[in-house]
Design a protein around this motif. Structure first.
Motif, mmCIF file in Angstrom:
data_model
loop_
_atom_site.group_PDB
_atom_site.id
_atom_site.type_symbol
_atom_site.label_atom_id
_atom_site.label_comp_id
_atom_site.label_asym_id
_atom_site.label_seq_id
_atom_site.Cartn_x
_atom_site.Cartn_y
_atom_site.Cartn_z
ATOM 1 N N LEU A 87 9.755 86.487 24.474
ATOM 2 C CA LEU A 87 10.549 86.278 25.941
ATOM 3 C C LEU A 87 10.460 87.530 26.324
ATOM 4 N N ALA A 88 10.011 88.764 25.994
ATOM 5 C CA ALA A 88 9.955 90.037 26.554
ATOM 6 C C ALA A 88 9.391 89.967 27.998
ATOM 7 N N TRP A 89 9.899 90.956 28.741
ATOM 8 C CA TRP A 89 9.563 91.088 30.037
ATOM 9 C C TRP A 89 8.450 92.182 30.221
ATOM 10 N N ASN A 90 7.470 91.827 31.156
ATOM 11 C CA ASN A 90 6.106 92.624 31.128
ATOM 12 C C ASN A 90 6.956 93.707 32.163
ATOM 13 N N TYR A 91 5.995 94.665 32.453
ATOM 14 C CA TYR A 91 6.263 95.654 33.657
ATOM 15 C C TYR A 91 6.683 95.116 34.906
ATOM 16 N N ASP A 92 6.032 94.145 35.299
ATOM 17 C CA ASP A 92 6.640 93.795 36.913
ATOM 18 C C ASP A 92 7.736 92.944 36.756
ATOM 19 N N GLU A 93 8.101 92.123 35.654
ATOM 20 C CA GLU A 93 9.345 91.399 35.726
ATOM 21 C C GLU A 93 10.454 92.592 35.470
ATOM 22 N N PHE A 94 10.091 93.542 34.573
ATOM 23 C CA PHE A 94 11.226 94.379 34.546
ATOM 24 C C PHE A 94 11.500 95.003 35.810
ATOM 25 N N ILE A 95 10.649 95.559 36.746
ATOM 26 C CA ILE A 95 11.063 95.861 37.772
ATOM 27 C C ILE A 95 11.706 95.295 38.732
ATOM 28 N N LYS A 96 11.342 93.963 38.985
ATOM 29 C CA LYS A 96 11.838 92.926 39.687
ATOM 30 C C LYS A 96 13.222 92.530 39.384
ATOM 31 N N ASN A 97 13.346 92.560 38.028
ATOM 32 C CA ASN A 97 14.877 92.044 37.817
ATOM 33 C C ASN A 97 15.651 93.393 37.853
ATOM 34 N N ALA A 98 15.163 94.530 37.681
ATOM 35 C CA ALA A 98 15.914 95.769 37.559
ATOM 36 C C ALA A 98 16.432 96.011 38.964
ATOM 37 N N LYS A 99 15.510 95.796 40.005
ATOM 38 C CA LYS A 99 16.096 95.912 41.393
ATOM 39 C C LYS A 99 16.923 94.980 41.800
ATOM 40 N N ILE A 100 17.161 93.598 41.173
ATOM 41 C CA ILE A 100 18.098 92.712 41.358
ATOM 42 C C ILE A 100 19.496 93.394 41.012
ATOM 43 N N LEU A 101 19.476 94.053 39.843
ATOM 44 C CA LEU A 101 20.772 94.550 39.072
ATOM 45 C C LEU A 101 21.150 95.851 39.994
ATOM 46 N N LYS A 102 19.859 96.422 40.537
ATOM 47 C CA LYS A 102 20.574 97.583 41.557
ATOM 48 C C LYS A 102 21.104 97.237 42.805
ATOM 49 N N ASP A 103 20.459 96.290 43.374
ATOM 50 C CA ASP A 103 21.326 95.845 44.619
ATOM 51 C C ASP A 103 22.696 95.169 44.383
ATOM 52 N N PHE A 104 22.999 94.633 43.052
ATOM 53 C CA PHE A 104 24.119 94.315 42.956
ATOM 54 C C PHE A 104 25.268 95.335 42.483
ATOM 55 N N MET A 105 24.590 96.202 41.529
ATOM 56 C CA MET A 105 25.483 97.558 41.254
ATOM 57 C C MET A 105 25.675 98.463 42.228
ATOM 58 N N GLY A 106 24.699 98.839 43.159
ATOM 59 C CA GLY A 106 24.719 99.841 43.947
ATOM 60 C C GLY A 106 24.479 101.176 43.564
ATOM 61 N N GLN A 107 23.850 101.021 42.268
ATOM 62 C CA GLN A 107 23.466 102.395 41.548
ATOM 63 C C GLN A 107 22.440 101.969 40.504
ATOM 64 N N GLU A 108 21.708 103.157 39.953
ATOM 65 C CA GLU A 108 20.573 102.946 39.307
ATOM 66 C C GLU A 108 21.065 102.141 37.905
ATOM 67 N N PRO A 109 20.698 100.941 37.827
ATOM 68 C CA PRO A 109 20.917 99.905 36.664
ATOM 69 C C PRO A 109 20.506 100.240 35.296
ATOM 70 N N VAL A 110 19.340 101.074 35.092
ATOM 71 C CA VAL A 110 18.534 101.514 34.030
ATOM 72 C C VAL A 110 18.971 102.769 33.401
ATOM 73 N N HIS A 111 19.328 103.026 32.303
ATOM 74 C CA HIS A 111 19.657 104.289 31.382
ATOM 75 C C HIS A 111 18.353 104.686 30.721
ATOM 76 N N MET A 112 17.951 106.035 30.834
ATOM 77 C CA MET A 112 16.824 106.565 30.112
ATOM 78 C C MET A 112 17.006 108.086 30.123
ATOM 79 N N PHE A 113 16.596 108.733 28.942
ATOM 80 C CA PHE A 113 17.025 110.101 29.022
ATOM 81 C C PHE A 113 15.627 110.792 29.555
ATOM 82 N N PRO A 114 15.677 111.369 30.801
ATOM 83 C CA PRO A 114 14.531 111.936 31.198
ATOM 84 C C PRO A 114 14.109 113.406 30.796
ATOM 85 N N ASP A 115 14.965 113.837 30.044
ATOM 86 C CA ASP A 115 14.790 115.422 29.673
ATOM 87 C C ASP A 115 13.700 115.517 28.748
ATOM 88 N N ASN A 116 13.092 116.718 28.869
ATOM 89 C CA ASN A 116 11.970 116.938 27.837
ATOM 90 C C ASN A 116 12.523 117.074 26.098
#
Length: 440
Positions: A188-217
């Protein structure tokens, strides 16, 4: 990797190891006693302290091995790693330079090919019977193998999950995928498109970046974020472990990088680290290490969290992080058969049981999976499913440290928007090719 270790966990490990000492996995001294008066000394270097569960496990296993063999002395030296392995790695590199390696070492499984290319490791399969090798999980054997030979083993493995907050999902109006038992399973995993679509829904609700990743090298990019590339059937390097042109810039790999770029450009992921974002409910999804389960359980008891599968690019190519520090025999040993046997004993089934009990690690032997209490139920079972059922295609390459570095450069460059994805990748290929030229 960060490890959260408590005195309680160490106590549990002592009890578990003591309970295992009489099991059938223990070396039979009557079959393995060494004749003669010569004392055979075996030196073992490990990267963890003696008061951590893993370090304590190595000490007790070494003692068992001594007791099961006449005239054998095993000395375990704890050379604690710091940061990305410095401290331990510095000592190891110095020993390689001076030709003073011990009989047994621990090493990051992803670096096995580099050590093999330098002709430092002993092929374990030349001294261990096939039944012993077959007892380990395929993922462990594959990670410890280079070409046709097995060089490193471990009694446990890790699989990093993606954490999510069910309360924030529901509040944002997202339906959480679930099977008939209410579990978010691999299929039942999300594919790329599903992940982005649902993350945008979370962003609109939360008013901030809804996904946490470590971007540093850092090495974290290879461990935690390369599966996003592999799940799109992308690669970082060719089968020879040296060619990056045509692989790091392939259509599939570039699509994965573009997916990551979208996460940052659309305000789904912050370009800078937000400490404790998930724990403080400032992020609804977080790419974290499995050790965070204990952290969240103990330090944030009111937080409602669960685990979701890694997003994928192309169906049928699901991938997820796995790997840890493995145990290997070096060619410096005077006793190849005995040293290979020691590696197997340090990573045997008793060791797997003890490390699962004390540190919550996935047991690395096939027959232990069915009886594993920790990993028989969701959400932890998702980590086991990821380890056993998804693809693990990290490159086995003599230039792996450089590949790790350039991948970090690309992800960090994408996050900070220092250049186009295409230019970042081309710079990475140029850097990798310079290193690869030394091996061609």
């Amino acid at each position: 990797m960060r490890k959260i270790v408590s005195l309680f966990m160490i106590f549990v490990l002592v009890i578990a190891l003591a309970a295992c000492s009489n099991s059938t996995n223990q070396v039979d001294s009557s079959k393995n006693a060494d004749s003669g008066d010569e004392v055979k000394e075996l030196k073992v270097w490990v990267h963890v302290s003696a008061d951590e569960p893993e370090g304590l496990n190595y000490d007790l296993r070494a003692k068992e091995f001594e007791e099961a063999h006449e005239n054998v002395k095993v000395t375990v030296e704890h050379i604690v790693k710091t940061g990305e392995g410095s401290g331990y790695n510095d000592r190891l590199n110095a020993a390689i330079t001076t030709g003073d390696l011990p009989d047994v070492i621990t090493l990051e499984s992803v670096h096995t090919a580099s050590y093999v290319d330098s002709d430092l490791l002993l092929p374990l399969d030349e001294n261990l019977d096939q039944a012993t090798i077959d007892s380990y999980l395929d993922a462990i054997v594959n990670a410890g193998s280079v070409g046709d030979h097995l060089y490193a083993l471990q009694s446990f493995d890790l699989s990093s999950p993606v954490f999510y907050n069910p309360d924030l999902f529901k509040a944002a109006g997202l339906e959480i995928p679930a099977d008939e038992n209410g579990n978010w399973t691999l299929d039942l995993a999300w594919n790329y498109d599903e992940f982005i679509k649902n993350a945008k829904i979370l962003k609109d609700f939360m008013g901030q970046e809804p996904v946490h990743m470590f971007p540093d090298n850092s090495g974290w990019q290879m461990y935690a974020h390369s599966p996003i590339i592999f799940s799109n059937n992308g690669q970082l390097v060719g089968e020879n472990g040296l060619d990056t042109d045509g692989y790091l810039n392939s259509k599939q790999t570039m699509e994965a990088f573009k997916f990551m770029e979208t996460l940052f450009r659309e305000g789904i992921v912050s370009p800078t680290v937000r400490e404790n974002a998930f724990a403080l409910e400032k992020a609804a999804i977080s790419f974290e290490g499995p050790w965070m389960i204990d952290v969240l359980t103990k330090e944030y008891p009111d937080l409602n969290w669960s685990l979701m599968p890694y997003p994928y690019g192309k169906e049928g190519h699901q991938s997820a992080p796995h790997g840890s520090w493995y145990v290997a025999a070096t060619k410096a040993t005077k006793y190849p058969e005995l040293t290979s046997e020691l590696v197997a004993h340090l990573t045997n089934k008793d060791s797997a049981k003890a490390m699962e009990e004390a540190a919550g690690l996935i047991p690395g032997h096939e027959e232990l999976l069915a009886s594993s209490e920790k990993y028989s139920e969701y959400p932890r079972k998702l980590m086991l499913d990821q380890l056993v059922e998804t693809e693990h295609v990290k490159p086995k390459s003599p230039i792996f440290p450089v590949l790790e570095d350039v991948l970090g450069d690309i992800v960090e460059g994408i996050a900070l928007e220092t250049d186009s994805v295409e230019n970042l990748v081309e710079d990475a290929i140029e850097k990798a090719e310079r290193e690869a030229a030394r091996f061609k």
